[in-house]
Design a protein around this motif. Structure first.
Motif, short mmCIF file in Angstrom:
data_model
loop_
_atom_site.label_atom_id
_atom_site.label_comp_id
_atom_site.label_asym_id
_atom_site.label_seq_id
_atom_site.Cartn_x
_atom_site.Cartn_y
_atom_site.Cartn_z
N GLU A 195 -4.38 4.16 -6.67
CA GLU A 195 -5.46 4.53 -5.76
C GLU A 195 -5.71 6.04 -5.80
OE1 GLU A 195 -4.57 3.28 -1.75
OE2 GLU A 195 -2.87 4.61 -1.58
N ASP A 227 0.49 5.22 -4.67
CA ASP A 227 -0.16 6.07 -3.67
C ASP A 227 -0.94 7.20 -4.32
OD1 ASP A 227 -0.45 6.71 -0.75
OD2 ASP A 227 0.32 8.62 -1.51
N ASP A 247 0.83 -1.21 0.00
CA ASP A 247 0.00 0.00 0.00
C ASP A 247 0.87 1.26 0.00
OD1 ASP A 247 -2.34 1.45 0.12
OD2 ASP A 247 -2.93 0.77 2.11
N ASP A 248 0.33 2.34 -0.52
CA ASP A 248 0.97 3.67 -0.43
C ASP A 248 2.41 3.62 -0.94
OD1 ASP A 248 -1.40 4.25 0.89
OD2 ASP A 248 -0.51 4.09 2.88
MG MG Z 1 -3.21 3.42 0.19
#
Ligand code: MG
Ligand code: C2E
Ligand code: MG
Ligand code: MG
Length: 283
Positions: A237, A203, A180-181
């Motif tokens: 995202e 991200d 993630d990110d």
């Molecule tokens: Mg994220």
């Protein structure tokens, strides 16, 4: 000066600071009660391919506080982490996500859907985390292959041996990992190839200005290229506009998540949304 005056001055600290401290304390009390009374819900945000068909979803926790209303996870997850309340909360999230996957398993159009669950460093660091996941999978009756755990780079920065061992054990059960990110933390690129990852998430901070900031576009391009060369999938995202999606598509990004497609939705609304959009035929 505060230091010279000694510890006792803390109680005469400026009122603004005092207010922050007591707001935090009351939020923590509220969070504790919320865990006992199960005032949480999971919302599901669709993840789509270039044709807009659903390839999966991300589970995002929501706190419905009777007094405060809906409290954002950005506000309470850090507090849950520092107070340790993330452990019972994280277990609840995992159990609820797996129960949802088990229900979808028998629903037409949803049976192959993959669900990503955010895991906090503290939760992953528990000695029995692998057993917790195993037990939850067995009890729920969902398929491990449809469950993805979202890790963050900060989780990899500490105790990489322990993290790698747990990830490999969990991979052995059939589940996958998404980072993630990606790009916001400090992960060493040499770790990436050692970890059994399946996906990188670009991200939203790089997506936001992708059209106007050449540096953000360069980073997004680099993440796509890195994922490609390592055999990982990549998802962006925070995609809010068609122009952002087009810019990402031009870089070779295949999967997207963001308000352009849908906000995170309660399960029944998510199911209706999927029925309308259709599911990717490979899913
Ligand atoms: Mg994220
Ligand atoms: P994240 O995992 O990076 O999740 C993405 C966040 O971006 C979510 O915020 C989502 O609602 C939001 N988002 C999605 N599309 C868009 C968009 O197009 N534009 C904008 N501006 N935002 C978008 P949310 O739900 O408030 O969650 C914030 C963070 O809280 C998450 O970031 C994650 O780090 C954490 N979190 C949420 N649920 C959980 C959970 O169950 N467990 C743990 N440990 N952390 C969680
Ligand atoms: Mg996430
Ligand atoms: Mg984020």
């Amino acid at each position: 000066q505060a230091k010279a005056a000694g510890r006792n001055t803390l109680q005469f600290f400026d009122p603004q600071m005092q207010a922050v401290v007591s707001a935090r304390a009351s939020l923590e009390t509220g969070l504790r009660e919320a865990i006992e009374q199960q005032q949480f819900q999971l919302h599901y945000q669709p993840q789509v391919n270039a044709e807009g068909r659903v390839v999966g979803a991300e589970a995002l926790v929501r706190w419905l506080d009777p007094r405060r209303g809906m409290v954002s996870p950005a506000e309470f997850i850090p507090l849950a982490e520092s107070s340790g309340l993330i452990l019972p909360l994280g277990r609840w999230v995992l159990e609820t996500a797996c129960a949802q996957l088990a229900r979808w398993r028998s629903m037409p159009g949803l049976s192959q859907l993959s669900l990503s669950v955010n895991v906090s460093a503290r939760q992953f660091g528990e000695v029995d985390f692998v057993e917790q996941v195993m037990t939850t999978l067995m009890r729920s009756g969902c398929r491990a292959q449809t469950l993805k755990l979202e890790m963050t780079e900060s989780m990899l920065a500490t105790n990489i041996e322990d993290v790698t061992a747990k990830m490999n054990a969990l991979k052995g059960l059939g589940l996958g990992f998404s980072l993630d990110d990606f790009g916001t933390g400090y992960s060493s690129l040499s770790y990436l190839k050692r970890l059994p990852l399946e996906q990188l998430k670009i991200d939203q901070g790089f997506v936001r200005d992708i059209l106007v900031d050449p540096n953000d576009a360069a980073i997004a391009k680099m993440v796509v290229a890195l994922a490609d060369s390592m055999g990982l999938t990549v998802i962006a995202e925070g995609v809010e506009t068609a122009a952002q999606r087009a810019a990402l598509a031009a870089l070779g990004c295949a999967h997207y998540q963001g308000y352009l497609f849908s906000r995170p939705l309660p399960a029944p609304e998510f199911e209706a949304w999927v029925a309308q959009q259709g599911v990717d035929s490979k899913t």
